[in-house]
Design a protein around this motif. Structure first.
Motif, PDB file in Angstrom:
ATOM      1  N   GLY A  57       0.801  -1.210   0.000  1.00 29.01           N
ATOM      2  CA  GLY A  57       0.000   0.000   0.000  1.00 29.01           C
ATOM      3  C   GLY A  57       0.835   1.260   0.000  1.00 29.01           C
ATOM      4  N   SER A  58       2.153   1.121  -0.018  1.00 31.06           N
ATOM      5  CA  SER A  58       3.007   2.293   0.060  1.00 31.06           C
ATOM      6  C   SER A  58       3.253   2.887  -1.320  1.00 31.06           C
ATOM      7  N   ASP A  59       3.553   4.184  -1.339  1.00 35.34           N
ATOM      8  CA  ASP A  59       3.882   4.867  -2.585  1.00 35.34           C
ATOM      9  C   ASP A  59       5.380   4.967  -2.797  1.00 35.34           C
ATOM     10  N   GLY A  60       6.164   4.284  -2.004  1.00 34.00           N
ATOM     11  CA  GLY A  60       7.603   4.345  -2.138  1.00 34.00           C
ATOM     12  C   GLY A  60       8.233   5.099  -0.979  1.00 34.00           C
ATOM     13  N   PRO A  61       9.543   5.334  -1.049  1.00 30.76           N
ATOM     14  CA  PRO A  61      10.242   5.993   0.054  1.00 30.76           C
ATOM     15  C   PRO A  61       9.680   7.389   0.346  1.00 30.76           C
ATOM     16  N   ARG A  62       9.406   7.642   1.605  1.00 35.72           N
ATOM     17  CA  ARG A  62       8.821   8.921   2.014  1.00 35.72           C
ATOM     18  C   ARG A  62       9.918   9.863   2.499  1.00 35.72           C
ATOM     19  N   PRO A  63       9.999  11.076   1.958  1.00 36.14           N
ATOM     20  CA  PRO A  63      11.000  12.033   2.458  1.00 36.14           C
ATOM     21  C   PRO A  63      10.758  12.362   3.933  1.00 36.14           C
ATOM     22  N   VAL A  64      11.832  12.459   4.694  1.00 37.08           N
ATOM     23  CA  VAL A  64      11.749  12.838   6.108  1.00 37.08           C
ATOM     24  C   VAL A  64      12.778  13.937   6.374  1.00 37.08           C
ATOM     25  N   ARG A  65      12.552  14.674   7.435  1.00 37.69           N
ATOM     26  CA  ARG A  65      13.434  15.799   7.754  1.00 37.69           C
ATOM     27  C   ARG A  65      14.628  15.399   8.590  1.00 37.69           C
ATOM     28  N   SER A  66      14.518  14.311   9.333  1.00 37.54           N
ATOM     29  CA  SER A  66      15.605  13.900  10.218  1.00 37.54           C
ATOM     30  C   SER A  66      15.625  12.386  10.353  1.00 37.54           C
ATOM     31  N   LEU A  67      16.713  11.882  10.926  1.00 38.44           N
ATOM     32  CA  LEU A  67      16.895  10.452  11.153  1.00 38.44           C
ATOM     33  C   LEU A  67      17.023  10.195  12.653  1.00 38.44           C
ATOM     34  N   PRO A  68      16.700   8.981  13.109  1.00 38.10           N
ATOM     35  CA  PRO A  68      16.964   8.641  14.505  1.00 38.10           C
ATOM     36  C   PRO A  68      18.440   8.858  14.840  1.00 38.10           C
ATOM     37  N   SER A  69      18.726   9.207  16.070  1.00 43.32           N
ATOM     38  CA  SER A  69      20.093   9.572  16.452  1.00 43.32           C
ATOM     39  C   SER A  69      21.095   8.454  16.184  1.00 43.32           C
ATOM     40  N   SER A  70      20.709   7.197  16.474  1.00 44.38           N
ATOM     41  CA  SER A  70      21.640   6.089  16.246  1.00 44.38           C
ATOM     42  C   SER A  70      21.932   5.906  14.766  1.00 44.38           C
ATOM     43  N   ILE A  71      20.947   6.158  13.919  1.00 45.39           N
ATOM     44  CA  ILE A  71      21.134   6.076  12.465  1.00 45.39           C
ATOM     45  C   ILE A  71      21.976   7.249  11.972  1.00 45.39           C
TER      46      ILE A  71
END
Length: 267
Positions: A57-71
């Motif tokens: 049901g996804s449209d593909g990778p979703r842009p995000v503003r930040s990443l989890p700190s460990s990542i």
């Protein structure tokens, strides 16, 4: 000073040229990122090894503003740089990013970052350097039963036996399918990178390689990093279950032998 009449226009031309060149590069990069996102939609996604089903049901990778700190910290392992775009592959577990040069890092690259289910040995896998047109001697962790892998990749890390167990045959085969990849693993996070300007197909191949590693060391209930449109993926997984179990037993035996025979890495 008459010479200023000549120097001034020349400086303006150089600035105009460099600005235009940068603008064209950024436009090309944006087009490649848009193409990559299109390739990663359910309709365009490639078949996944083992029939692992992603969120149809996804449209593909979703842009995000930040990443989890460990990542985010794993980016420093890959060389750092200015993060140009971030995308969510699996919520809270896996992300992709395009990184550009900054004052400390002169490379543009794409990277997939993911959390692991368990702590892993610290390791780096990179293409074996080429010196004077020939592959350099492989002085890293030894995989004597996998000469093809050793001809392509240098593996370094402080615990050779643990690395030998962690880098299973399936992971090594996935890396061989994409020999430009660099893999960084530390504790419960990994980063897999391809260096160079953004290219949609190479970025897609990078995610496919990361998916194969995540399938072995990610959370068991986590979906694939890919976006699979086929609805019969679960059926295929059931059909191959017995065969996969037999392969897993064989792999475990090979990995134990590889770990026992792995020799120390340089540095």
């Amino acid at each position: 000073m008459p010479w200023l009449w000549y120097v001034g226009p020349c400086v303006l031309l150089v600035v105009w040229f460099l600005t235009g060149l940068r603008g064209r590069h950024e436009a090309r990069r944006d087009r490649e990122l848009a193409r990559w996102r299109a390739l990663m939609t359910p309709e365009a996604a490639p078949a996944q090894p083992g029939g692992r089903k992603a969120d149809a049901g996804s449209d593909g990778p979703r842009p995000v503003r930040s990443l989890p700190s460990s990542i985010e910290r794993m980016l420093q392992e890959t060389g750092g740089g200015a993060v140009l775009a971030r995308y969510e592959l699996v919520p809270k577990l896996a992300y992709a990013a395009a990184v550009g040069p900054d004052a400390k890092n002169g490379s543009e690259y794409q990277v997939v970052l993911a959390k692991l289910a368990k702590g892993a040995p610290r390791l780096t896998v990179c293409p074996l350097p080429i010196v004077d047109g020939k592959r350099a001697p492989n002085t890293g962790v030894q995989f004597k039963k996998d000469p093809e892998f050793m001809e392509q990749f240098l593996v370094e890390g402080p615990d050779a036996k643990a690395i030998g167990r962690w880098l299973s045959k399936r992971i090594r085969d996935a890396l061989l399918d994409f020999p430009d990849a660099w893999l960084f693993v530390q504790d419960r996070a990994l980063a897999i990178t391809v260096y160079g300007p953004v290219d949609a197909e190479r970025f897609e191949e990078l995610v496919i390689t990361a998916d194969a590693i995540f399938a072995e060391h990610g959370n068991e209930d986590a979906p694939s990093l890919l976006f699979e449109a086929r609805s019969d993926a679960d059926d295929e997984d059931g059909d191959d279950e017995d065969e996969d179990d037999e392969d897993a037993e064989d792999d475990e035996g090979d990995e134990d032998e590889e770990a026992a025979g792995a020799e120390g890495a340089v540095r």
